[in-house]
Design an enzyme around this catalytic site. Structure first.
Site, mmCIF file in Angstrom:
data_model
loop_
_atom_site.group_PDB
_atom_site.id
_atom_site.type_symbol
_atom_site.label_atom_id
_atom_site.label_comp_id
_atom_site.label_asym_id
_atom_site.label_seq_id
_atom_site.Cartn_x
_atom_site.Cartn_y
_atom_site.Cartn_z
ATOM 1 N N ASP A 146 0.889 -1.173 0.000
ATOM 2 C CA ASP A 146 0.000 0.000 0.000
ATOM 3 C C ASP A 146 0.917 1.211 0.000
ATOM 4 O O ASP A 146 2.137 1.088 0.124
ATOM 5 C CB ASP A 146 -0.880 -0.013 1.275
ATOM 6 C CG ASP A 146 -1.790 1.206 1.364
ATOM 7 O OD1 ASP A 146 -2.468 1.502 0.374
ATOM 8 O OD2 ASP A 146 -1.808 1.882 2.410
ATOM 9 N N SER A 147 0.315 2.394 -0.097
ATOM 10 C CA SER A 147 1.123 3.613 -0.039
ATOM 11 C C SER A 147 1.620 3.895 1.385
ATOM 12 O O SER A 147 2.589 4.615 1.558
ATOM 13 C CB SER A 147 0.283 4.801 -0.515
ATOM 14 O OG SER A 147 -0.860 4.919 0.310
ATOM 15 N N TYR A 167 -1.124 8.067 -2.719
ATOM 16 C CA TYR A 167 -1.287 7.605 -4.101
ATOM 17 C C TYR A 167 -2.525 8.243 -4.743
ATOM 18 O O TYR A 167 -2.591 8.377 -5.947
ATOM 19 C CB TYR A 167 -1.468 6.083 -4.133
ATOM 20 C CG TYR A 167 -0.186 5.275 -4.158
ATOM 21 C CD1 TYR A 167 1.052 5.853 -3.901
ATOM 22 C CD2 TYR A 167 -0.225 3.913 -4.447
ATOM 23 C CE1 TYR A 167 2.211 5.095 -3.920
ATOM 24 C CE2 TYR A 167 0.932 3.145 -4.479
ATOM 25 C CZ TYR A 167 2.141 3.736 -4.211
ATOM 26 O OH TYR A 167 3.285 2.988 -4.240
ATOM 27 N N CYS A 224 -4.267 -1.774 -1.801
ATOM 28 C CA CYS A 224 -4.488 -0.348 -2.017
ATOM 29 C C CYS A 224 -5.515 -0.224 -3.138
ATOM 30 O O CYS A 224 -5.324 -0.812 -4.212
ATOM 31 C CB CYS A 224 -3.161 0.283 -2.417
ATOM 32 S SG CYS A 224 -3.303 1.984 -2.993
ATOM 33 N N ASN A 225 -6.579 0.503 -2.887
ATOM 34 C CA ASN A 225 -7.614 0.663 -3.919
ATOM 35 C C ASN A 225 -7.107 1.497 -5.089
ATOM 36 O O ASN A 225 -7.450 1.223 -6.229
ATOM 37 C CB ASN A 225 -8.849 1.341 -3.334
ATOM 38 C CG ASN A 225 -9.653 0.403 -2.454
ATOM 39 O OD1 ASN A 225 -10.622 -0.188 -2.892
ATOM 40 N ND2 ASN A 225 -9.232 0.250 -1.206
ATOM 41 N N GLU A 233 -3.143 9.598 8.161
ATOM 42 C CA GLU A 233 -1.675 9.497 8.231
ATOM 43 C C GLU A 233 -1.091 10.494 9.237
ATOM 44 O O GLU A 233 -0.014 10.294 9.764
ATOM 45 C CB GLU A 233 -1.043 9.687 6.846
ATOM 46 C CG GLU A 233 -1.258 8.515 5.879
ATOM 47 C CD GLU A 233 -0.300 7.330 6.121
ATOM 48 O OE1 GLU A 233 0.743 7.506 6.778
ATOM 49 O OE2 GLU A 233 -0.622 6.213 5.639
ATOM 50 N N CYS A 254 -11.029 2.542 0.195
ATOM 51 C CA CYS A 254 -9.633 2.906 0.464
ATOM 52 C C CYS A 254 -9.245 2.127 1.705
ATOM 53 O O CYS A 254 -10.000 2.108 2.694
ATOM 54 C CB CYS A 254 -9.499 4.404 0.716
ATOM 55 S SG CYS A 254 -7.851 4.887 1.292
ATOM 56 N N THR A 255 -8.090 1.480 1.657
ATOM 57 C CA THR A 255 -7.726 0.606 2.776
ATOM 58 C C THR A 255 -7.321 1.375 4.034
ATOM 59 O O THR A 255 -7.147 0.782 5.097
ATOM 60 C CB THR A 255 -6.605 -0.363 2.360
ATOM 61 O OG1 THR A 255 -5.532 0.397 1.797
ATOM 62 C CG2 THR A 255 -7.112 -1.380 1.349
ATOM 63 N N HIS A 256 -7.171 2.702 3.915
ATOM 64 C CA HIS A 256 -6.939 3.493 5.127
ATOM 65 C C HIS A 256 -8.220 3.634 5.965
ATOM 66 O O HIS A 256 -8.160 3.821 7.173
ATOM 67 C CB HIS A 256 -6.478 4.917 4.773
ATOM 68 C CG HIS A 256 -5.023 5.039 4.447
ATOM 69 N ND1 HIS A 256 -4.456 4.516 3.317
ATOM 70 C CD2 HIS A 256 -4.008 5.662 5.117
ATOM 71 C CE1 HIS A 256 -3.164 4.818 3.292
ATOM 72 N NE2 HIS A 256 -2.865 5.509 4.378
#
Ligand code: DGL
Length: 266
Positions: free
Chosen positions: A10-11, A42, A73-74, A153, A185-187
């Site tokens: 992922d980013s 990203y 990561c989407n 983040e 979004c995986t976040h």
């Protein structure tokens, strides 16, 4: 050979939500994780840039002997998954985070759903297109929510700032009457509870991590690749050191983690 790790990228910290879910379902598997913190987010990058980063990272993960590479990561799944399949060929097992969710939605009978994601994921139209093909009776409202990744983040998770941003995005008129919201979004699973709370727990919040882990398990079983050796060793790599990544990774993986900086761009 089954003790080879599962490669995952992922980013930044987002893919850790998927890595964590994998550990719940497959505790006997080793992971090699790459967080491309040098290029985060990203969601604001071009398709070409994400294809390039994803290709290099996949090469790195395969170089670390990954038996499967999971694009956690989407934004990368939406922009680079097809090109990764082409580049690395049928001999490499690649899994994305969008198709498992689209299939899950197809198994439900939903009239109206919302999808939130990064600018890259939403502008690619991948969710809209795939859900319309698989579930023609489901109407899809998609919205880019670009402040959520930097917010997460930066560690704004359970406070007034995150509540205000979440409320501002989700109170848009178009989302009225949705039965489910896809966290594209995986976040976002990191703020899943606040999102559920915003909807008074009346809207199903769909996050890819569990669905994807199940697909991963089926894929390993089908290919006879489950780790039956009892030996587990996880490795975490980032392209730029951020204390926040370490903090979140320790939170998800309880205690010490083996974190290294890897310069794969030169
Ligand atoms: N977690 C990622 C995704 O699922 C990337 C977010 C970002 O870096 O913008 O899209």
């Amino acid at each position: 050979m089954n003790n080879r790790p599962i490669g995952i990228f992922d980013s930044g910290v987002g893919g850790l939500t998927v890595a964590h879910a994998i550990k719940q379902i497959l505790p006997g598997e080793s992971l090699v994780y790459f967080g491309d913190t040098a290029h985060l987010p990203y969601g604001d990058k071009s398709e070409e840039a994400i294809k390039y980063y994803s290709g290099k990272i996949t090469e790195f993960l395969l170089g670390h002997d990954s038996k499967v590479v999971l694009v956690a990561c989407n934004s990368a799944s939406a922009s680079a998954f097809d090109s990764l399949k082409k580049e690395f060929g049928p001999g490499t097992i690649l899994i994305d985070v969008i198709d498992p969710v689209v299939n899950y939605i197809g198994s439900r009978d939903l009239r109206k759903i919302g999808v939130i994601g990064t600018k890259r994921t939403i502008s690619s139209g991948t969710y809209d297109k795939k859900i319309r093909e698989r579930s023609p009776g489901t109407s899809v409202i998609s919205m880019a929510t670009p402040l959520l990744v930097p917010m997460i983040e930066e560690g704004f998770i359970f406070d007034d700032i995150s509540n205000a941003i979440i409320r501002t995005y989700l109170s848009c008129q178009e989302f009225a009457g949705i039965e489910a919201l896809v966290l594209g979004c995986t976040h976002y699973p990191i703020i899943r509870n606040q999102i559920s709370k915003f909807f008074n727990f009346n809207v199903e919040v769909i996050d890819s991590s569990r669905t994807v882990s199940q697909i991963l398990r089926e894929t390993l079983e089908k290919n006879n690749l489950l780790n039956d050796t009892g030996k587990v060793k996880d490795q975490f790599f980032i392209s730029d050191y951020t204390p926040y990544f370490e903090k979140i990774a320790k939170m998800f993986f309880e205690g010490e983690i083996n974190l290294k900086k890897a310069d794969i761009w030169n």
